[in-house]
Scaffold this motif. Structure first.
Motif, PDB file in Angstrom:
ATOM      1  N   GLN A 198       0.841  -1.192   0.000  1.00 47.78           N
ATOM      2  CA  GLN A 198       0.000   0.000   0.000  1.00 47.78           C
ATOM      3  C   GLN A 198       0.877   1.243   0.000  1.00 47.78           C
ATOM      4  OE1 GLN A 198      -3.640  -0.040   0.168  1.00 47.78           O
ATOM      5  NE2 GLN A 198      -3.023  -2.059  -0.533  1.00 47.78           N
ATOM      6  N   THR A 199       0.397   2.283  -0.634  1.00 44.50           N
ATOM      7  CA  THR A 199       1.064   3.574  -0.538  1.00 44.50           C
ATOM      8  C   THR A 199       0.488   4.307   0.666  1.00 44.50           C
ATOM      9  OG1 THR A 199       1.399   3.634  -2.910  1.00 44.50           O
ATOM     10  CG2 THR A 199       1.576   5.727  -1.736  1.00 44.50           C
ATOM     11  N   TYR A 200       1.377   4.761   1.523  1.00 41.72           N
ATOM     12  CA  TYR A 200       0.961   5.454   2.745  1.00 41.72           C
ATOM     13  C   TYR A 200       1.202   6.939   2.544  1.00 41.72           C
ATOM     14  CZ  TYR A 200       0.650   6.627   7.724  1.00 41.72           C
ATOM     15  OH  TYR A 200       0.296   7.171   8.934  1.00 41.72           O
ATOM     16  N   GLU A 201       0.121   7.699   2.428  1.00 44.59           N
ATOM     17  CA  GLU A 201       0.209   9.155   2.266  1.00 44.59           C
ATOM     18  C   GLU A 201       0.145   9.768   3.650  1.00 44.59           C
ATOM     19  OE1 GLU A 201       0.436  10.520  -0.726  1.00 44.59           O
ATOM     20  OE2 GLU A 201      -0.209   8.895  -2.051  1.00 44.59           O
ATOM     21  N   TRP A 202       1.277  10.238   4.138  1.00 44.76           N
ATOM     22  CA  TRP A 202       1.277  10.713   5.520  1.00 44.76           C
ATOM     23  C   TRP A 202       1.194  12.217   5.639  1.00 44.76           C
ATOM     24  CZ3 TRP A 202       5.573  13.647   6.880  1.00 44.76           C
ATOM     25  CH2 TRP A 202       6.676  13.547   6.017  1.00 44.76           C
ATOM     26  N   HIS A 203       1.354  12.922   4.536  1.00 48.18           N
ATOM     27  CA  HIS A 203       1.347  14.378   4.613  1.00 48.18           C
ATOM     28  C   HIS A 203       1.085  14.906   3.214  1.00 48.18           C
ATOM     29  CE1 HIS A 203       2.870  18.467   5.063  1.00 48.18           C
ATOM     30  NE2 HIS A 203       2.813  18.297   6.361  1.00 48.18           N
ATOM     31  N   ALA A 204       0.258  15.917   3.097  1.00 45.52           N
ATOM     32  CA  ALA A 204      -0.089  16.447   1.781  1.00 45.52           C
ATOM     33  C   ALA A 204       1.157  16.886   1.010  1.00 45.52           C
ATOM     34  CB  ALA A 204      -1.049  17.622   1.935  1.00 45.52           C
ATOM     35  N   LEU A 205       2.134  17.426   1.724  1.00 40.90           N
ATOM     36  CA  LEU A 205       3.335  17.928   1.058  1.00 40.90           C
ATOM     37  C   LEU A 205       4.497  16.951   1.138  1.00 40.90           C
ATOM     38  CD1 LEU A 205       3.157  21.570   2.467  1.00 40.90           C
ATOM     39  CD2 LEU A 205       2.401  20.765   0.244  1.00 40.90           C
ATOM     40  N   GLY A 206       4.349  15.939   1.979  1.00 36.61           N
ATOM     41  CA  GLY A 206       5.455  15.005   2.167  1.00 36.61           C
ATOM     42  C   GLY A 206       5.455  13.930   1.101  1.00 36.61           C
ATOM     43  N   GLU A 207       6.550  13.185   1.040  1.00 35.42           N
ATOM     44  CA  GLU A 207       6.577  12.084   0.095  1.00 35.42           C
ATOM     45  C   GLU A 207       5.702  10.952   0.620  1.00 35.42           C
ATOM     46  OE1 GLU A 207      10.421  10.022  -0.015  1.00 35.42           O
ATOM     47  OE2 GLU A 207      11.002  11.207   1.720  1.00 35.42           O
ATOM     48  N   SER A 208       5.179  10.166  -0.303  1.00 40.00           N
ATOM     49  CA  SER A 208       4.409   9.001   0.138  1.00 40.00           C
ATOM     50  C   SER A 208       5.365   7.810   0.200  1.00 40.00           C
ATOM     51  CB  SER A 208       3.258   8.728  -0.820  1.00 40.00           C
ATOM     52  OG  SER A 208       3.750   8.506  -2.118  1.00 40.00           O
ATOM     53  N   TYR A 209       5.055   6.859   1.050  1.00 36.70           N
ATOM     54  CA  TYR A 209       5.875   5.669   1.218  1.00 36.70           C
ATOM     55  C   TYR A 209       5.076   4.452   0.786  1.00 36.70           C
ATOM     56  CZ  TYR A 209       8.788   8.526   4.333  1.00 36.70           C
ATOM     57  OH  TYR A 209       9.600   9.483   4.871  1.00 36.70           O
ATOM     58  N   ARG A 210       5.733   3.530   0.102  1.00 30.46           N
ATOM     59  CA  ARG A 210       5.094   2.253  -0.162  1.00 30.46           C
ATOM     60  C   ARG A 210       5.507   1.293   0.941  1.00 30.46           C
ATOM     61  NH1 ARG A 210       6.000  -2.375  -1.583  1.00 30.46           N
ATOM     62  NH2 ARG A 210       8.135  -1.999  -2.254  1.00 30.46           N
ATOM     63  N   LEU A 211       4.517   0.749   1.617  1.00 34.23           N
ATOM     64  CA  LEU A 211       4.789  -0.184   2.704  1.00 34.23           C
ATOM     65  C   LEU A 211       4.576  -1.601   2.189  1.00 34.23           C
ATOM     66  CD1 LEU A 211       2.841   1.711   5.514  1.00 34.23           C
ATOM     67  CD2 LEU A 211       5.283   1.841   4.979  1.00 34.23           C
ATOM     68  N   ASP A 212       5.536  -2.485   2.451  1.00 40.38           N
ATOM     69  CA  ASP A 212       5.400  -3.862   1.984  1.00 40.38           C
ATOM     70  C   ASP A 212       4.133  -4.485   2.564  1.00 40.38           C
ATOM     71  OD1 ASP A 212       7.785  -3.624   0.623  1.00 40.38           O
ATOM     72  OD2 ASP A 212       8.975  -4.624   2.160  1.00 40.38           O
ATOM     73  N   GLY A 260      22.842  -1.846   0.417  1.00 38.76           N
ATOM     74  CA  GLY A 260      23.759  -0.759   0.070  1.00 38.76           C
ATOM     75  C   GLY A 260      23.708   0.355   1.106  1.00 38.76           C
ATOM     76  N   ARG A 261      24.812   1.074   1.232  1.00 38.33           N
ATOM     77  CA  ARG A 261      24.935   2.089   2.278  1.00 38.33           C
ATOM     78  C   ARG A 261      23.858   3.167   2.160  1.00 38.33           C
ATOM     79  NH1 ARG A 261      27.953   6.585   2.406  1.00 38.33           N
ATOM     80  NH2 ARG A 261      28.891   6.063   0.408  1.00 38.33           N
ATOM     81  N   ILE A 262      23.599   3.630   0.940  1.00 34.92           N
ATOM     82  CA  ILE A 262      22.648   4.728   0.761  1.00 34.92           C
ATOM     83  C   ILE A 262      21.226   4.246   1.007  1.00 34.92           C
ATOM     84  CG2 ILE A 262      21.692   6.344  -0.930  1.00 34.92           C
ATOM     85  CD1 ILE A 262      24.588   6.668  -1.910  1.00 34.92           C
ATOM     86  N   THR A 263      20.895   3.082   0.458  1.00 39.43           N
ATOM     87  CA  THR A 263      19.557   2.524   0.685  1.00 39.43           C
ATOM     88  C   THR A 263      19.339   2.267   2.164  1.00 39.43           C
ATOM     89  OG1 THR A 263      19.769   1.425  -1.445  1.00 39.43           O
ATOM     90  CG2 THR A 263      17.930   0.752  -0.079  1.00 39.43           C
ATOM     91  N   PHE A 264      20.369   1.743   2.823  1.00 45.09           N
ATOM     92  CA  PHE A 264      20.281   1.463   4.261  1.00 45.09           C
ATOM     93  C   PHE A 264      19.968   2.756   5.019  1.00 45.09           C
ATOM     94  CE2 PHE A 264      21.918   0.867   8.532  1.00 45.09           C
ATOM     95  CZ  PHE A 264      21.498  -0.416   8.847  1.00 45.09           C
ATOM     96  N   ALA A 265      20.681   3.818   4.684  1.00 35.98           N
ATOM     97  CA  ALA A 265      20.468   5.113   5.354  1.00 35.98           C
ATOM     98  C   ALA A 265      19.060   5.641   5.064  1.00 35.98           C
ATOM     99  CB  ALA A 265      21.523   6.116   4.901  1.00 35.98           C
ATOM    100  N   ASN A 266      18.611   5.510   3.819  1.00 35.89           N
ATOM    101  CA  ASN A 266      17.260   5.964   3.469  1.00 35.89           C
ATOM    102  C   ASN A 266      16.196   5.182   4.226  1.00 35.89           C
ATOM    103  OD1 ASN A 266      18.154   7.901   1.680  1.00 35.89           O
ATOM    104  ND2 ASN A 266      17.924   6.617  -0.137  1.00 35.89           N
ATOM    105  N   ASP A 267      16.404   3.871   4.348  1.00 34.50           N
ATOM    106  CA  ASP A 267      15.457   3.038   5.096  1.00 34.50           C
ATOM    107  C   ASP A 267      15.355   3.502   6.536  1.00 34.50           C
ATOM    108  OD1 ASP A 267      14.894   1.411   2.925  1.00 34.50           O
ATOM    109  OD2 ASP A 267      16.232  -0.218   3.540  1.00 34.50           O
ATOM    110  N   ARG A 268      16.496   3.805   7.153  1.00 35.94           N
ATOM    111  CA  ARG A 268      16.488   4.234   8.555  1.00 35.94           C
ATOM    112  C   ARG A 268      15.778   5.578   8.714  1.00 35.94           C
ATOM    113  NH1 ARG A 268      17.543   0.372   7.576  1.00 35.94           N
ATOM    114  NH2 ARG A 268      17.893  -1.462   8.793  1.00 35.94           N
ATOM    115  N   ARG A 269      16.018   6.486   7.770  1.00 34.89           N
ATOM    116  CA  ARG A 269      15.378   7.802   7.834  1.00 34.89           C
ATOM    117  C   ARG A 269      13.853   7.637   7.712  1.00 34.89           C
ATOM    118  NH1 ARG A 269      19.090  10.209   4.920  1.00 34.89           N
ATOM    119  NH2 ARG A 269      18.080   9.754   2.939  1.00 34.89           N
ATOM    120  N   ARG A 270      13.455   6.778   6.811  1.00 35.61           N
ATOM    121  CA  ARG A 270      12.045   6.498   6.596  1.00 35.61           C
ATOM    122  C   ARG A 270      11.412   5.850   7.831  1.00 35.61           C
ATOM    123  NH1 ARG A 270       9.029   3.088   1.962  1.00 35.61           N
ATOM    124  NH2 ARG A 270       8.567   1.465   3.452  1.00 35.61           N
ATOM    125  N   ASP A 271      12.127   4.899   8.452  1.00 31.73           N
ATOM    126  CA  ASP A 271      11.620   4.253   9.669  1.00 31.73           C
ATOM    127  C   ASP A 271      11.371   5.296  10.759  1.00 31.73           C
ATOM    128  OD1 ASP A 271      11.851   1.842   8.377  1.00 31.73           O
ATOM    129  OD2 ASP A 271      13.534   1.100   9.581  1.00 31.73           O
TER     130      ASP A 271
END
Length: 135
Positions: free
Chosen positions: A42-56, A75-86
Motif C-alpha cells: 500500500q502507498t501510505y500518504e502521511w502528509h499532503a506535502l510530504g513524500e508518500s511511502y510504499r509499505l510492503d 547498500g549504504r545509501i539505501t540502508f540510510a534511506n530506510d532508517r530515515r524512513r523508519d
C-alpha cells in the motif's frame, strides 16, 4: 558483476510476484485470524506535502508496518534511506518491523510470531490515532 534483477512494480493488495519471501509470509499469515486487516504494498500518504511511502505490509487499524528487505536494501545509501524512513514513520505513530528476505525464508514462524506479538500489543494499547476505527 552484479546479476541483473528484473523487478516489477508491486501490485497493491498482494505480495510482490517477484518476492518469494513476501509470498511465503502471506501464506503463513493467511492461516491466522489475528492477521486480518493486513494490506500488501500500500502507498501510505502521511502528509499532503510530504513524500508518500510504499509499505510492503501494513495493518492500517493498528499502525503496524512490516518491511521485507531484499538484497537491494544492503547498500549504504539505501540502508540510510530506510532508517530515515523508519524514523519518519515512527514519529507518525507507526511501529515498523523490518525483516530480511533470508529471515523470512529461513524462519517464517519466528517472523510471524514477532508480528503477532506486536499486533497484540498495539490492539491492547489502542494507541494508534490514525487507524480505520473511529473513537
Amino acid at each position: 558483476g552484479e546479476p541483473v534483477v528484473l523487478a516489477w512494480p508491486p501490485i497493491a493488495g498482494v505480495p510482490r510476484g517477484d518476492s518469494p519471501a513476501e509470498q511465503a509470509l502471506e501464506r503463513a499469515l493467511a492461516a491466522h485470524e489475528w492477521a486480518r486487516g493486513r494490506r500488501w504494498n500500500q502507498t501510505y500518504e502521511w502528509h499532503a506535502l510530504g513524500e508518500s511511502y510504499r509499505l510492503d505490509l501494513f495493518w492500517p487499524a493498528e499502525g503496524l508496518a512490516v518491511e521485507v528487505d531484499g538484497p537491494e536494501h544492503r547498500g549504504r545509501i539505501t540502508f540510510a534511506n530506510d532508517r530515515r524512513r523508519d524514523v519518519q514513520l515512527q514519529l507518525l505513530g507507526l511501529d515498523v518491523l523490518r525483516f530480511t528476505n533470508e529471515q523470512v525464508l529461513s524462519d517464517v514462524p519466528a517472523v510471524v510470531d514477532g508480528i503477532r506479538r506486536l499486533l497484540a500489543r498495539r490492539r491492547a494499547d489502542g494507541t494508534y490515532p490514525h487507524g480505520d476505527e473511529t473513537p
